[in-house]
Design an enzyme around this catalytic site. Structure first.
Site, PDB file in Angstrom:
ATOM      1  N   THR A   1      -9.149   0.222  -9.905  1.00  0.00           N
ATOM      2  CA  THR A   1      -8.537  -0.925  -9.236  1.00  0.00           C
ATOM      3  C   THR A   1      -8.687  -2.158 -10.110  1.00  0.00           C
ATOM      4  O   THR A   1      -9.578  -2.243 -10.942  1.00  0.00           O
ATOM      5  CB  THR A   1      -9.203  -1.152  -7.864  1.00  0.00           C
ATOM      6  OG1 THR A   1      -9.102   0.051  -7.093  1.00  0.00           O
ATOM      7  CG2 THR A   1      -8.549  -2.277  -7.085  1.00  0.00           C
TER       8      THR A   1
ATOM      9  N   SER B   1      -7.979   0.745   3.275  1.00  0.00           N
ATOM     10  CA  SER B   1      -8.432   0.200   1.997  1.00  0.00           C
ATOM     11  C   SER B   1      -9.592  -0.763   2.221  1.00  0.00           C
ATOM     12  O   SER B   1      -9.841  -1.208   3.347  1.00  0.00           O
ATOM     13  CB  SER B   1      -7.271  -0.536   1.320  1.00  0.00           C
ATOM     14  OG  SER B   1      -7.718  -1.246   0.180  1.00  0.00           O
ATOM     15  N   SER B   2     -10.276  -1.073   1.137  1.00  0.00           N
ATOM     16  CA  SER B   2     -11.324  -2.094   1.144  1.00  0.00           C
ATOM     17  C   SER B   2     -10.890  -3.373   0.448  1.00  0.00           C
ATOM     18  O   SER B   2     -11.667  -4.321   0.358  1.00  0.00           O
ATOM     19  CB  SER B   2     -12.581  -1.560   0.448  1.00  0.00           C
ATOM     20  OG  SER B   2     -13.078  -0.418   1.083  1.00  0.00           O
TER      21      SER B   2
ATOM     22  N   ARG C   1       0.834  -1.201   0.000  1.00  0.00           N
ATOM     23  CA  ARG C   1       0.000   0.000   0.000  1.00  0.00           C
ATOM     24  C   ARG C   1       0.873   1.257   0.000  1.00  0.00           C
ATOM     25  O   ARG C   1       1.898   1.317   0.677  1.00  0.00           O
ATOM     26  CB  ARG C   1      -0.880  -0.017   1.253  1.00  0.00           C
ATOM     27  CG  ARG C   1      -1.897   1.113   1.378  1.00  0.00           C
ATOM     28  CD  ARG C   1      -2.973   1.003   0.351  1.00  0.00           C
ATOM     29  NE  ARG C   1      -4.189   1.733   0.755  1.00  0.00           N
ATOM     30  CZ  ARG C   1      -5.156   2.050  -0.074  1.00  0.00           C
ATOM     31  NH1 ARG C   1      -5.069   1.700  -1.350  1.00  0.00           N
ATOM     32  NH2 ARG C   1      -6.221   2.691   0.343  1.00  0.00           N
TER      33      ARG C   1
ATOM     34  N   ASP D   1      -7.839   8.118  -0.208  1.00  0.00           N
ATOM     35  CA  ASP D   1      -8.473   7.070   0.593  1.00  0.00           C
ATOM     36  C   ASP D   1      -8.383   7.382   2.087  1.00  0.00           C
ATOM     37  O   ASP D   1      -8.985   6.693   2.906  1.00  0.00           O
ATOM     38  CB  ASP D   1      -7.818   5.708   0.323  1.00  0.00           C
ATOM     39  CG  ASP D   1      -8.621   4.868  -0.652  1.00  0.00           C
ATOM     40  OD1 ASP D   1      -9.685   5.332  -1.095  1.00  0.00           O
ATOM     41  OD2 ASP D   1      -8.185   3.756  -0.976  1.00  0.00           O
TER      42      ASP D   1
ATOM     43  N   THR E   1      -3.960  -1.304  -7.468  1.00  0.00           N
ATOM     44  CA  THR E   1      -4.788  -0.124  -7.713  1.00  0.00           C
ATOM     45  C   THR E   1      -3.963   1.141  -7.887  1.00  0.00           C
ATOM     46  O   THR E   1      -2.874   1.269  -7.321  1.00  0.00           O
ATOM     47  CB  THR E   1      -5.784   0.081  -6.548  1.00  0.00           C
ATOM     48  OG1 THR E   1      -6.628   1.201  -6.822  1.00  0.00           O
ATOM     49  CG2 THR E   1      -5.058   0.291  -5.231  1.00  0.00           C
TER      50      THR E   1
ATOM     51  N   GLY F   1     -13.375  -2.109  -6.989  1.00  0.00           N
ATOM     52  CA  GLY F   1     -14.599  -1.326  -6.892  1.00  0.00           C
ATOM     53  C   GLY F   1     -14.765  -0.615  -5.574  1.00  0.00           C
ATOM     54  O   GLY F   1     -15.883  -0.451  -5.078  1.00  0.00           O
ATOM     55  N   GLY F   2     -13.656  -0.201  -4.962  1.00  0.00           N
ATOM     56  CA  GLY F   2     -13.732   0.621  -3.763  1.00  0.00           C
ATOM     57  C   GLY F   2     -14.406  -0.068  -2.604  1.00  0.00           C
ATOM     58  O   GLY F   2     -14.158  -1.244  -2.317  1.00  0.00           O
TER      59      GLY F   2
END
Length: 579
Positions: free
Chosen positions: A398, A462-463, A112, A438, A416, A484-485
């Site tokens: 992403t 993050s998701s 990340r 984010d 992403t 897709g977030g």
């Protein structure tokens, strides 16, 4: 997918088919000693790659054919996506990776992006102290975090690679230098998001015509600058990205486009570290499910939603019952309440993962759910920390890809650059992410410090939920992930319920609609059977239900009777390609 099927698909997206021959002409290089010495028995007749673009899936599969490991093929897929899916993924961004093997051993890797060390909690506030609008925050250097994908790739190649590092770059270099056909999805992204797609003059020259409009579908896109960057990285390794000329160019350009707060420096780039994190696993019914823990909320949200549902017979209800979807939505509401309050970068905030995933706790949470009515109010279930949730925006740029090799080694990687075309800033032929959006824009809420606020060196929440599932016999069963977030966890949940409870084939599981319930408002996928179920959901007490298009994109591979069966999301151009 068979070679013939892939050829038919490539022909339908003409002129994509050049890549099939292009990847077959990789520079001849002898296999490494590790590849030659591999004598372990094969679990599968062939490995498989599932990715959101057929050219990227084929790039990964070509590495498997040469004796590469799952990690090798995943790296090649990520690099190819940099070329053919510039709006979503690539070396200008970061990601999370789950690695697993046939023995059930799993690793979690965090690539990340990080905020510059000089970044402050006020990064996304205007002069009056109010949060900036999302698009204002996105475009330019303010939103760019230090990219992590190359550092992540180097780490896993050092530990799990079989082929030479440079070999993994060849499919992507070929695509960038020789060209690839602009796909309908790529064209749509360029059309919808010109403020980032054409923000940089270099990008405008590559993807847009003299009239300012995106180049037509089927146009051969060549990116010689990116080919040169990839060739340099193939020769120099990760140091070529994080030190030297490229790092200087990234830091300089990002700083020049950052209005004030915390400009990026070369030191920020040079000190980036991809980290191995504790694996986050849980048991759902008879299955062991492992996904990505903090700073991602993927594992906790997916596992919490599922385990809270263990008291209900979803298999009996089936996918066509409104009650099934009502129960899933209610469980999501509970899981997202905990997610919003507690999840953030564990290097900065203590995240109570064990407490959030304690089965006894989740079964108590599940007991709040009724098959006959809707919960009036949903709150987090653990004592609130001296922190608050804050506002969080949704990413749309992403990609997820899955690799399983013949030995049963697995890579599930969500990569992403955050929004479509990231920050719009391009360096070396690739877009830089806008991952820092984010973070929660407001550093405080209701008098409490927001857990996911901006801090120097911090990674935004993050998701992403790259996931590996092992069956009751301990053997590999299912590998899945999504883009897709904030909808990523619910896409993965829908796929897991589809395969594990409803026993659907993998393609049918991914084709199932999505219900997204992060709060009191439920969103169902427009144009699907869920839209027709809105009256039934309202009858169960859901007062705010809306149908909407959502940025959905899932990829998966399932083990069926000892062989691999993969699929891409039918909403996308994604495919699964066999070795």
């Amino acid at each position: 997918m068979s070679g013939k099927s892939l050829l038919r698909l490539a022909a339908s997206l003409a002129p994509l088919s050049f890549i099939l021959s292009g990847c077959a002409t990789l520079p001849a290089s002898p296999p490494t000693a590790a590849a030659v010495a591999t004598t372990e028995p094969s679990l599968f007749d062939a490995g498989m790659v599932s990715a959101a673009d057929p050219r990227a899936a084929e790039a990964g599969a070509s590495i498997l054919r040469r004796g590469g490991s799952a990690a090798d093929a995943a790296i090649a897929t990520m690099l190819a996506l940099t070329v053919v899916e510039p709006q979503s993924s690539g070396i200008g961004g970061g990601g999370f990776l789950m690695l697993g093997n046939a023995k059930g051993e799993v690793e979690s890797w965090d690539g990340r992006e990080t905020a510059p060390k000089a970044a402050t909690p006020a990064r996304f506030l205007d002069a009056s102290g109010q949060p900036l609008s999302f698009r204002t925050a996105v475009i330019g250097g303010r939103s760019v975090g230090v990219p992590g994908n190359i550092a992540l790739a180097a780490k896993i190649h050092a530990e799990h690679g079989r082929l030479p590092w440079a070999d993994l770059f060849q499919p992507a270099i070929h695509l960038a230098r020789e060209g690839f056909a602009l796909s309908p999805r790529g064209f749509q992204s360029l059309s919808r998001q010109p403020d980032t797609g054409a923000h940089d003059a270099e990008a405008h020259t590559i993807y847009y015509g003299a009239d300012g409009k995106p180049l037509p579908v089927g146009t051969t896109i060549r990116n010689p600058a990116l080919a040169g960057t990839l060739e340099m990285l193939a020769a120099k390794g990760a140091d070529g990205f994080y030190k030297g000329e490229l790092a200087h160019e990234i830091a300089s350009k990002v700083a020049a486009e950052t209005p004030s707060d915390g400009r990026m420096t070369e030191e920020d780039i040079a000190t980036f570290v991809a980290k191995e994190r504790p694996s986050t696993c849980g048991k759902y019914r008879v299955y062991r499910i492992c996904s990505m823990g903090p700073p991602s909320s993927g594992a906790t949200t997916v596992l919490a939603t599922l385990i809270q549902l263990e008291g209900f017979d979803l298999a009996r209800l089936g996918p066509d019952s409104p009650v099934s979807w009502h129960l899933i939505a209610e469980s999501e509401r509970l899981a997202y309440a905990d997610r919003d309050l507690f999840l953030a970068d564990p290097d900065f905030v203590k995240v109570p993962v064990a407490a959030l995933l304690d089965p006894a706790y989740l079964h108590r949470r599940g007991a709040l759910i009724s098959a006959e009515r809707t919960m009036e109010k949903v709150t987090a279930g653990l004592p609130a920390p001296k922190l608050s949730a804050g506002r969080h925006y949704v990413e749309n740029g992403t990609s997820h890809f899955v690799v399983v090799d013949r030995q049963g080694d697995v890579a599930s990687w969500t990569s992403t650059i955050e929004s479509a075309f990231g920050s719009g800033v391009m360096v070396g032929g690739f877009y830089l992410n806008n991952e820092l959006t984010d973070f929660s824009f407001a550093p405080e809420k209701d008098g409490a410090v927001v857990a996911n606020r901006v801090e120097g060196g911090k990674r935004p929440r993050s998701s992403m939920a790259p996931t590996i599932v092992y069956g009751p016999d301990g053997k590999l069963l299912f590998v899945v992930g999504a883009a897709g977030g904030a909808t990523i966890p619910v896409q993965v949940i829908r796929a897991l319920v589809g395969v594990l409870d409803w026993k659907l084939p993998v393609d049918q599981a991914l084709a199932q609609p999505v219900i997204f319930a992060p709060g009191d408002t439920i969103t169902v996928e427009q144009g699907t059977k869920l839209e027709a179920m809105i009256p039934a959901l309202q009858a169960l007490g859901h007062t705010s239900v809306r149908a909407s298009q959502m940025p959905l994109k899932t990829n998966a591979v399932l083990v069926v009777d000892g062989r691999l069966v993969g699929s891409g999301d039918p909403r996308t151009e994604g495919v699964a390609v066999s070795q």
